[in-house]
Design an enzyme around this catalytic site. Structure first.
Site, PDB file in Angstrom:
ATOM      1  N   ASP A 193     -32.163   3.941  -8.976  1.00 21.92           N
ATOM      2  CA  ASP A 193     -31.581   2.659  -9.368  1.00 21.92           C
ATOM      3  C   ASP A 193     -32.181   1.584  -8.443  1.00 21.92           C
ATOM      4  O   ASP A 193     -32.898   1.905  -7.488  1.00 21.92           O
ATOM      5  CB  ASP A 193     -30.061   2.775  -9.167  1.00 21.92           C
ATOM      6  CG  ASP A 193     -29.297   1.699  -9.910  1.00 21.92           C
ATOM      7  OD1 ASP A 193     -29.898   0.933 -10.677  1.00 21.92           O
ATOM      8  OD2 ASP A 193     -28.063   1.623  -9.703  1.00 21.92           O
ATOM      9  N   GLU A 207     -36.161  -2.574  -8.756  1.00 16.47           N
ATOM     10  CA  GLU A 207     -36.932  -3.764  -9.221  1.00 16.47           C
ATOM     11  C   GLU A 207     -37.821  -4.340  -8.131  1.00 16.47           C
ATOM     12  O   GLU A 207     -38.894  -4.838  -8.477  1.00 16.47           O
ATOM     13  CB  GLU A 207     -35.955  -4.830  -9.746  1.00 16.47           C
ATOM     14  CG  GLU A 207     -35.173  -4.406 -10.970  1.00 16.47           C
ATOM     15  CD  GLU A 207     -34.081  -3.401 -10.672  1.00 16.47           C
ATOM     16  OE1 GLU A 207     -33.629  -3.332  -9.525  1.00 16.47           O
ATOM     17  OE2 GLU A 207     -33.674  -2.686 -11.604  1.00 16.47           O
ATOM     18  N   ASP A 232     -26.942  -2.512 -16.330  1.00 16.84           N
ATOM     19  CA  ASP A 232     -25.520  -2.821 -16.241  1.00 16.84           C
ATOM     20  C   ASP A 232     -25.050  -3.746 -17.356  1.00 16.84           C
ATOM     21  O   ASP A 232     -25.017  -4.957 -17.217  1.00 16.84           O
ATOM     22  CB  ASP A 232     -25.221  -3.469 -14.885  1.00 16.84           C
ATOM     23  CG  ASP A 232     -25.434  -2.490 -13.742  1.00 16.84           C
ATOM     24  OD1 ASP A 232     -25.356  -1.265 -13.994  1.00 16.84           O
ATOM     25  OD2 ASP A 232     -25.683  -2.931 -12.623  1.00 16.84           O
TER      26      ASP A 232
END
Ligand SMILES: *[C@@H]1O[C@H](CO)[C@@H](O)[C@H](O)[C@H]1NC(C)=O
Length: 965
Positions: free
Chosen positions: A562, A565, A638
């Site tokens: 996760d 980015e 999300d």
């Protein structure tokens, strides 16, 4: 209410679940830039406006010098000259056009650094003094074949290249101004720089107070402008001077120092007579992309690709999300073309649909729209691949030949995943596991979010909550279930934490602009980031996953990446400063959109090295780029448990599927038909395991999950097709029916691989039916009732009560299934098959089945079963599809191990009336005697057609056989 609503979402399924995020809040807009707030985007839009205002007299300042053009062995080179203005020298831009696959052209434009000292970088700057040219080394794979047939000729003002099999494509390169027309069947399908928006912000020495709009003004100077346009330009320049600087730029309290000054690249690509464009995920918007320059119904901002942690993102928006795949399709009736913009810096894409400039001969008859796109990246090269189709499947096949085929996943990972932030202890995990079994709800994987670790120090366990992780994993293994744990790229900056100490002492972390280890804020607080661009960092990271190093893990533990980015809570736009430095002194600016891929790839490689012999890794990623499909699965991040998020998930996943990354899912109710199927819930939400829903919802959810498990053979076959050809698993209507314009904008229904299954989930609250569009010339049957629906290029209404998923089967297909409910995919391994034959009008149907051990790489040596089933002339046959490795020992042993896995049932939908009353069919098997087996015929009910069943023909799934009806 919200509670109930979430369950009904499940029920109406495709879709599942007890997902996610609690009361609707939404993205913080002010945290993310608009084009206007991003200097290079704004400059390039202003450039486009200037070109538009100047109209036909605009002269693009880029020209290919014909004397420099050379070609041979599938490549053409030359030099494009940019005239800046009279008193400055021209800038040389080396051009390279390659033909890496037959019919594929790759155009690379770099900037020459002719004289040392040409580029005076800011004093003290550490970053690399050349344009980033390594995107392709991450995004692309292997050695391209090269197009041997390519030929070229320079005639006067143009160079013409013929290429592709039978030289069926033509690239007409105009020298001055530089542009390229791509031609197929005597028509131009793709125009590069046809509008003259090519803009290469060349490097220049730093000059204080230089005007950002210089290029637009000076390059257009010789051109006549009307007074109004001059006024406007002047005004804009003044604004620019006040607000924008080439040399640094602030946003939200962060200042980006720009050691290399302005260096953006931009180009226009026009698709003449193409009205629909698709792709460029990830965005939460419609499948058929919208216009972006303020047309009614469109957006005001360009589509943005800048991987970012956009919590609870907004619907119907061109805003950036977590990942970027800069692949775009253009589709018109019976023709598709595509482009791939291989640049990893922040990128914006404007889309404008314009009436074709009127052709006096056509008298306005049949006037079509052109789609014009404008691609703008902050730094790096222009590196553009052009695909000429003519079918969408050709484009995805060629794109994935360059960027790699999607991974063939382990079977368990296409089952149902049960996730929550967080299961609080090993006892909690075991308890959920027991209850899933008690309620007979199949699932394969239970997930642990960040709380399992000791204070978010990854590769450790919280010893109070998880005193016995190995015991927990053993417990799961009894039902062949797996555990996924999360590992993020931010490493807690804390003394005594070995991972942190090694990261720092071995110099493996991302640096700040001053070349010191970058420190930012994330889940653990103060953190440093592993620099996976660094081979030494990858090597070190790889070793963290050995069972000895990552104690508490067993072979049934897999991974979730996760925040890659990367997400940085106190960074600009919740990510890293662009002037941070990576391995090789590349700025973060240059590599940003690749960052997630490098971490995901490193985790994949670590799992590969962990087991001997290696098993296929499973790693879920949030951030991705072209090429990420090779190393795992993605989900859409999300979202919220709301109907709009549910509806948006389908075009989002379809976009991923056509962009070569089909192993994709969304947590808005993980859908039973999403390739990646996970239920997830936020830490602040109530428990939402399916057995908690209560009657009748628990039963209905269970049926939906079981439907997924029943169809696993069809899903796995679709995954294998994706792995072989790159073809999507979820397929939009335009992809399957590229001749049917009426279906080009459809985005709320989709096909599953080649099975002919058509899912049309309920996407609005309280709906009792759905409208499904059916193309003319095809007949469909309801999956459950066998009710026929004849397609006529219109929608038909299908009832969709809570307990029924709208699911149709296109006639002419054979669908493989496994009908025995089990706790996990592993326990279904030796189960017999059911074949569902959906007879078409002429009594024909075809289908495929691919099976292997579902975990190892033995399939690469031929250890698999791949059958083609055909029903024709009253006979069903099973034939082997080519298997080059079939003679090898490992392949033979695999087929032998499958000798007792049989077809236990054949169901024929739309069974002929003359079978009424039943009869016997004769079964012939390889090397066996002919056998008679009973056939039962049933009158249709509930409006369904007649059907028949062959009970227990007992033919082995891996061998040749026939059944004569
Ligand atoms: C992962 O990245 C490494 C380094 O670039 C590369 O050699 C390898 O092929 C990648 N793995 C996959 C499966 O793409």
């Amino acid at each position: 209410m919200a509670w109930f609503r979430r369950y009904s979402t499940w029920l109406s399924l495709v879709v599942a679940v007890f997902a996610l995020f609690g009361p609707a809040s939404s993205v913080k807009h002010e945290n993310f830039k608009t084009c206007d707030q991003s200097g290079f985007c704004r400059r390039n839009r202003a450039y486009a406006d200037h070109v538009d205002t100047t109209g036909n007299s605009w002269a693009s300042p880029y020209a290919l010098d014909p004397k420099t053009v050379k070609a041979g062995s599938g490549r053409l080179t030359g030099t494009i000259l940019k005239t800046v203005n009279q008193d400055k020298p021209v800038v040389e831009l080396p051009l390279l056009i390659q033909f890496p696959e037959p019919g594929v052209a790759r155009i690379t434009i770099d900037e020459a650094r002719r004289q040392k000292g040409d580029i005076e970088l800011r004093h003290g700057s550490q970053c690399r003094k050349e344009r980033y040219n390594e995107v392709s080394s991450w995004a692309m794979v292997g050695q391209p074949k090269g197009d041997e047939e390519m030929q070229y000729e320079t005639r006067g003002k143009e160079t013409v290249v013929l290429y592709g099999t039978g030289k069926k494509y033509k690239a007409i390169i105009k020298h001055e101004p530089f542009s390229i027309d791509f031609v197929r069947d005597e028509q131009v399908h793709v125009k590069i720089n046809g509008k003259g928006l090519l803009n290469y912000e060349h490097w220049r020495p730093k000059v204080e107070r230089e005007k950002p709009a210089e290029e637009g003004k000076q390059e257009g100077e010789e051109v006549k402008q009307d007074e109004q346009a001059k006024e406007d330009l002047k005004k804009r320049e003044e604004e620019d001077e006040n607000k924008w600087s080439w040399w640094d730029e602030s946003f939200g309290g962060n200042t980006d120092t720009k050691p290399k000054g302005p260096e953006s690249v931009a180009l226009d690509v026009t698709f003449p007579e193409y009205e629909h464009v698709y792709g460029i995920p990830g965005h939460a918007g419609p499948l058929s992309l919208k216009e972006t320059r303020g047309a009614s119904g469109g957006y005001n901002d360009p589509y943005r690709l800048y991987n970012t942690d956009v919590f609870e993102y907004e619907m119907d928006s061109p805003m950036t999300l977590y990942g970027a795949i800069p692949l775009m399709y253009a589709q018109r009736k019976n023709s598709a073309v595509g482009i791939f913009w291989m640049n990893a810096a922040e990128t914006w894409i404007d889309i404008v649909k314009e009436k074709q400039s009127s052709n006096p001969l056509s008298l306005g008859i049949g006037s079509k729209l052109n789609t014009r796109t404008h691609w703008i990246s902050e730094s790096g090269l222009i590196d553009l691949v052009v695909f000429m189709g003519p079918e969408p499947k050709d484009i995805i096949q060629q794109y994935t030949a360059l960027t790699g085929k999607p991974q063939l996943p382990q079977t368990f990972s296409i089952g149902y995943h049960q996730c929550r932030w967080n299961y609080v202890s090993d006892e909690d995990v075991k308890d959920v596991d027991k209850k899933m079994s008690r309620y007979s709800i199949p699932y394969d994987v239970i997930w642990l979010d960040i709380e399992y670790s000791d204070s978010k120090k990854y590769f450790t366990w919280d010893s109070h909550s998880f005193p016995d992780p190995i015991g927990m994993e053993k417990h799961l293994d009894v039902s062949q279930r797996k555990l996924v744990v999360i590992i993020d790229p931010h490493i807690k900056n804390e003394g005594g934490y070995a991972v942190s100490e090694q990261l720092k002492s071995q110099n493996l972390a991302v640096k700040n602009k001053d070349n010191d280890i970058y420190d930012g804020w994330c889940w653990p607080g103060s953190s440093n980031w592993i620099d996976c661009f660094n081979p030494a960092a990858r090597k070190w990271y790889n070793a963290l996953y050995t069972y000895k190093s990552f104690t508490g893990t067993s072979p049934n533990v897999f991974l979730w990446n996760d925040m890659n980015e990367p997400s940085v809570f106190n960074g600009p736009e919740t990510t890293m400063p662009k002037d941070n430095l990576h391995h090789g002194n590349w700025e973060h600016r240059d590599v940003h959109n690749l960052n997630g891929l490098t971490f995901h790839n490193a985790t994949y490689e670590a799992l590969l090295a962990r087991d001997s012999p290696p098993k296929r890794p499973f790693v879920l990623t949030r951030s991705y780029y072209s090429g990420s499909q090779r190393v795992g699965a993605m989900w859409t991040g999300d979202n919220q448990a709301s109907w709009p998020h549910l509806a948006a998930s389908i075009p989002m996943l379809l976009s991923m599927n056509i962009a070569g990354f089909p192993f994709a899912g969304a947590d808005v109710g993980a859908g039973a038909f999403y390739p990646f199927f996970r239920g997830h819930a936020h830490i602040d939400s109530r428990r939402r395991e399916p057995y908690l829903a209560g009657s009748p919802y628990t039963q209905i959810i269970t049926q939906a999950i079981r439907l997924r498990y029943q169809l696993l053979p069809a899903f796995y076959t679709a995954f294998h097709t994706a792995h072989t050809y790159g073809y999507p698993i979820m397929r939009p209507n335009w992809y399957v029916h590229p001749d049917d314009e009426a279906g080009f904008a459809l985005e709320n229904q989709f096909y599953l691989g080649d099975t002919g299954l058509l899912a049309a989930p309920v996407l609005t609250e309280g709906a009792e039916s759905v409208d499904v569009y059916l193309p003319s010339g095809y007949t469909y049957y309801d999956y459950f009732t066998y009710t026929p629906h004849v397609g006529s290029g219109k929608t038909v209404t299908i009832p969709a009560p809570l307990d029924k998923i709208p699911l149709l089967m296109q006639a002419g297909h054979i669908i493989p299934r496994k009908d025995r409910p089990r706790r996990s995919t592993g326990l279904m391994k030796w189960d017999p098959y059911t074949l569902l034959i959906v007879l078409g009008g002429e009594g024909k149907a075809v289908g495929e089945l691919y099976v292997d051990d579902g975990e190892s790489f033995d399939y690469q040596s031929g250890a698999y079963i791949h059958r083609r089933f055909e029903f024709e002339g009253g006979k069903l046959t099973s034939k082997a599809l080519a298997n080059p490795g079939a003679g090898r020992k490992v392949a033979r042993e695999y087929v032998k191990s499958m000798k007792d896995v049989v077809v236990e049932r054949v169901v024929i939908v739309n069974a002929p009336k003359n079978w009424e009353g039943g009869k016997h069919v004769s079964v012939t098997e390889e090397g066996g005697k002919e056998r008679k087996v009973e056939l039962q015929w049933f009158e249709g009910n509930d409006g369904g057609v007649a059907w028949a069943v062959v009970k227990n023909p007992r033919v082995a799934v891996g061998v040749e056989w026939g059944i004569q009806f």
